[in-house]
Design a protein around this motif. Structure first.
Motif, PDB file in Angstrom:
ATOM      1  N   SER A  75       0.843  -1.195   0.000  1.00  0.00           N
ATOM      2  CA  SER A  75       0.000   0.000   0.000  1.00  0.00           C
ATOM      3  C   SER A  75       0.876   1.242   0.000  1.00  0.00           C
ATOM      4  CB  SER A  75      -0.884   0.002   1.247  1.00  0.00           C
ATOM      5  OG  SER A  75      -1.517   1.250   1.409  1.00  0.00           O
ATOM      6  N   ASN A  76       0.433   2.280  -0.711  1.00  0.00           N
ATOM      7  CA  ASN A  76       1.131   3.559  -0.686  1.00  0.00           C
ATOM      8  C   ASN A  76       0.843   4.331   0.592  1.00  0.00           C
ATOM      9  OD1 ASN A  76       2.332   3.191  -3.211  1.00  0.00           O
ATOM     10  ND2 ASN A  76       0.527   3.982  -4.252  1.00  0.00           N
ATOM     11  N   ASP A  77      -0.275   4.034   1.262  1.00  0.00           N
ATOM     12  CA  ASP A  77      -0.647   4.688   2.520  1.00  0.00           C
ATOM     13  C   ASP A  77      -1.296   3.627   3.399  1.00  0.00           C
ATOM     14  OD1 ASP A  77      -1.804   6.089   4.638  1.00  0.00           O
ATOM     15  OD2 ASP A  77      -2.350   7.796   3.384  1.00  0.00           O
ATOM     16  N   ILE A  78      -0.501   2.933   4.165  1.00  0.00           N
ATOM     17  CA  ILE A  78      -0.984   1.779   4.930  1.00  0.00           C
ATOM     18  C   ILE A  78      -2.047   2.161   5.956  1.00  0.00           C
ATOM     19  CG2 ILE A  78       0.885   1.820   6.640  1.00  0.00           C
ATOM     20  CD1 ILE A  78       0.762  -1.354   6.317  1.00  0.00           C
ATOM     21  N   TYR A  79      -1.927   3.335   6.554  1.00  0.00           N
ATOM     22  CA  TYR A  79      -2.916   3.745   7.555  1.00  0.00           C
ATOM     23  C   TYR A  79      -4.267   4.068   6.917  1.00  0.00           C
ATOM     24  CZ  TYR A  79       0.536   3.434  11.186  1.00  0.00           C
ATOM     25  OH  TYR A  79       1.455   2.942  12.068  1.00  0.00           O
ATOM     26  N   GLU A  80      -4.243   4.710   5.767  1.00  0.00           N
ATOM     27  CA  GLU A  80      -5.492   5.008   5.065  1.00  0.00           C
ATOM     28  C   GLU A  80      -6.117   3.714   4.529  1.00  0.00           C
ATOM     29  OE1 GLU A  80      -8.629   7.306   3.436  1.00  0.00           O
ATOM     30  OE2 GLU A  80      -7.218   7.605   5.071  1.00  0.00           O
ATOM     31  N   TRP A 100      12.030  -1.088  11.386  1.00  0.00           N
ATOM     32  CA  TRP A 100      12.357   0.226  10.861  1.00  0.00           C
ATOM     33  C   TRP A 100      11.140   0.942  10.309  1.00  0.00           C
ATOM     34  CZ3 TRP A 100      14.855   1.892   5.809  1.00  0.00           C
ATOM     35  CH2 TRP A 100      15.457   3.147   5.935  1.00  0.00           C
ATOM     36  N   ILE A 101      11.050   1.234   9.002  1.00  0.00           N
ATOM     37  CA  ILE A 101       9.925   1.975   8.429  1.00  0.00           C
ATOM     38  C   ILE A 101       8.861   1.039   7.843  1.00  0.00           C
ATOM     39  CG2 ILE A 101      11.316   4.033   7.979  1.00  0.00           C
ATOM     40  CD1 ILE A 101      11.391   3.173   4.991  1.00  0.00           C
ATOM     41  N   TYR A 102       9.083  -0.261   7.939  1.00  0.00           N
ATOM     42  CA  TYR A 102       8.167  -1.260   7.387  1.00  0.00           C
ATOM     43  C   TYR A 102       7.006  -1.489   8.348  1.00  0.00           C
ATOM     44  CZ  TYR A 102       6.460  -5.787   5.777  1.00  0.00           C
ATOM     45  OH  TYR A 102       5.670  -6.824   5.330  1.00  0.00           O
ATOM     46  N   HIS A 103       5.780  -1.359   7.835  1.00  0.00           N
ATOM     47  CA  HIS A 103       4.567  -1.603   8.613  1.00  0.00           C
ATOM     48  C   HIS A 103       3.723  -2.627   7.867  1.00  0.00           C
ATOM     49  CE1 HIS A 103       5.894   2.172  10.322  1.00  0.00           C
ATOM     50  NE2 HIS A 103       4.983   2.084  11.267  1.00  0.00           N
ATOM     51  N   PHE A 120       5.421   1.385   3.741  1.00  0.00           N
ATOM     52  CA  PHE A 120       6.579   2.022   4.363  1.00  0.00           C
ATOM     53  C   PHE A 120       6.186   3.415   4.832  1.00  0.00           C
ATOM     54  CE2 PHE A 120       7.929  -1.138   1.351  1.00  0.00           C
ATOM     55  CZ  PHE A 120       8.860  -1.860   2.099  1.00  0.00           C
ATOM     56  N   VAL A 121       6.454   3.686   6.100  1.00  0.00           N
ATOM     57  CA  VAL A 121       6.128   4.971   6.698  1.00  0.00           C
ATOM     58  C   VAL A 121       7.453   5.681   6.956  1.00  0.00           C
ATOM     59  CG1 VAL A 121       5.065   6.122   8.677  1.00  0.00           C
ATOM     60  CG2 VAL A 121       4.044   4.033   7.756  1.00  0.00           C
ATOM     61  N   HIS A 122       7.657   6.791   6.275  1.00  0.00           N
ATOM     62  CA  HIS A 122       8.952   7.464   6.313  1.00  0.00           C
ATOM     63  C   HIS A 122       9.079   8.500   7.412  1.00  0.00           C
ATOM     64  CE1 HIS A 122      10.357   5.456   2.745  1.00  0.00           C
ATOM     65  NE2 HIS A 122       9.151   5.634   2.249  1.00  0.00           N
ATOM     66  N   GLN A 124       7.024  10.018  11.295  1.00  0.00           N
ATOM     67  CA  GLN A 124       6.020   9.774  12.329  1.00  0.00           C
ATOM     68  C   GLN A 124       4.685  10.431  12.008  1.00  0.00           C
ATOM     69  OE1 GLN A 124       7.163   7.053  13.711  1.00  0.00           O
ATOM     70  NE2 GLN A 124       6.410   7.751  15.664  1.00  0.00           N
ATOM     71  N   ASP A 125       4.683  11.555  11.292  1.00  0.00           N
ATOM     72  CA  ASP A 125       3.428  12.241  10.971  1.00  0.00           C
ATOM     73  C   ASP A 125       2.507  11.375  10.135  1.00  0.00           C
ATOM     74  OD1 ASP A 125       4.306  14.452  12.346  1.00  0.00           O
ATOM     75  OD2 ASP A 125       5.084  15.458  10.561  1.00  0.00           O
ATOM     76  N   GLU A 126       3.064  10.410   9.378  1.00  0.00           N
ATOM     77  CA  GLU A 126       2.258   9.542   8.527  1.00  0.00           C
ATOM     78  C   GLU A 126       1.452   8.531   9.323  1.00  0.00           C
ATOM     79  OE1 GLU A 126       4.108   8.006   4.884  1.00  0.00           O
ATOM     80  OE2 GLU A 126       5.834   9.250   5.392  1.00  0.00           O
ATOM     81  N   THR A 127       1.757   8.346  10.606  1.00  0.00           N
ATOM     82  CA  THR A 127       1.054   7.343  11.405  1.00  0.00           C
ATOM     83  C   THR A 127      -0.196   7.908  12.067  1.00  0.00           C
ATOM     84  OG1 THR A 127       2.376   7.798  13.383  1.00  0.00           O
ATOM     85  CG2 THR A 127       3.201   6.102  11.866  1.00  0.00           C
ATOM     86  N   MET A 128      -0.486   9.149  11.852  1.00  0.00           N
ATOM     87  CA  MET A 128      -1.660   9.766  12.478  1.00  0.00           C
ATOM     88  C   MET A 128      -2.891   9.567  11.651  1.00  0.00           C
ATOM     89  SD  MET A 128      -0.434  10.856  15.169  1.00  0.00           S
ATOM     90  CE  MET A 128       1.183  10.980  15.826  1.00  0.00           C
TER      91      MET A 128
END
Length: 128
Positions: A75-80, A100-103, A120-122, A124-128
């Protein structure tokens, strides 16, 4: 140097018992439509190099399939992606960060096939 034995095309195979229900579920959940079928298998294009094939699993075949077969999609945006799948009522596990950055997280289709989604989350702001 070109590899004469392998092309850059990749086909992911998912074996199912109820092919019509699986085609409907995968189409709805992932927003993809079948591009072709041969009766016992339906084919989807995920991108120009990768396809997904849903294939009818016949009685007695379950014991013959390798235990290591797993559909793993990036996924390009795993949280979304996780949020959208939950909104659709898909059974999903929690997002994990094993390295590391792998989710990654897991989900299950109608026949309880486990599917992994990774990304991949590069920052911390991407995890919100």
């Amino acid at each position: 140097m070109n590899n004469l034995l392998l092309s850059e095309k990749i086909m992911l195979w998912q074996y199912v018992k109820d092919l019509p229900a699986a085609v409907e579920w995968y189409s709805d959940v992932f927003g993809i439509q079948s591009t072709d079928n041969i009766g016992v298998a339906y084919f989807f294009s995920l991108n120009e190099h990768t396809g997904l094939a849903l294939s009818q699993l016949f009685m007695g075949q379950a014991d013959e399939l390798p235990k290591s077969v797993m559909l793993d999609l990036q996924s390009n945006d795993i949280y979304e992606t996780h949020r959208m799948l939950k909104e659709k009522g898909v059974r999903v596990g929690e997002i994990e960060n094993p390295a590391w950055i792998y989710h990654e997280f897991y989900l299950w289709d109608l026949e309880d096939n486990q599917i992994r989604i990774h990304g991949f989350v590069h920052n911390q702001d991407e995890t919100m």
